[in-house]
Scaffold this motif. Structure first.
Motif: not given
Length: 117
Positions: A55-61
Motif C-alpha cells: 500500500g505504501g503507507t508511511t510512518q516516521y519517528a
C-alpha cells in the motif's frame, strides 16, 4: 544475491536538504516493508521511517516527522529518504532495511550524513 546499496550522503549545512537512495537487487521494494534507520557515534541505532507494502503507507519517528519523507520508485526498485530542514543532531550513518515477506531482515552498508556549518 540479495543486496541493498545506499547513496546520497554527504556534508550539508544546517537547514539544508539531502536525498538518500536505497537500491535493491534480487527482490522488489514494492513487495517488502522498507525502512530507514540511523546511528550517531556512540549511540544506539534509531528507527527513522518506514513505508509499507504493497500500500505504501508511511510512518516516521517523532524526531523527523514533518522534515523527512520516505518514498519509493518501483520502476527503479529504489527507496528514498528526502531530508529537509536538517539539524546537527541528524548527523549519523543512515541504513536502509528490507523486511522480507517471511520476516527476515536485510541491511545496506550505510551512508554517512554530516550536518555542520
Amino acid at each position: 544475491q540479495v543486496q541493498l546499496v545506499e547513496s546520497g550522503g554527504g556534508l550539508v549545512q544546517p537547514g539544508g536538504s539531502l536525498r538518500l537512495s536505497c537500491t535493491a537487487s534480487a527482490f522488489s521494494v514494492s513487495s517488502n516493508v522498507m525502512s530507514w534507520y540511523r546511528q550517531a557515534p556512540g549511540k544506539e541505532r534509531e528507527w527513522t521511517a518506514t513505508i509499507s507494502a504493497p500500500g505504501g503507507t508511511t510512518q516516521y519517528a517523532d524526531s523527523v516527522k514533518g522534515r523527512f519523507t520516505i518514498s519509493r520508485q518501483n520502476a527503479k526498485n529504489t527507496v528514498y529518504l528526502q531530508m529537509n530542514s536538517l539539524k546537527p543532531e541528524d548527523t549519523a550513518v543512515y541504513y536502509c532495511k528490507a523486511r522480507r515477506s517471511w520476516g527476515t531482515d536485510y541491511w545496506g552498508q550505510g551512508t554517512q550524513v554530516i550536518v555542520s556549518s
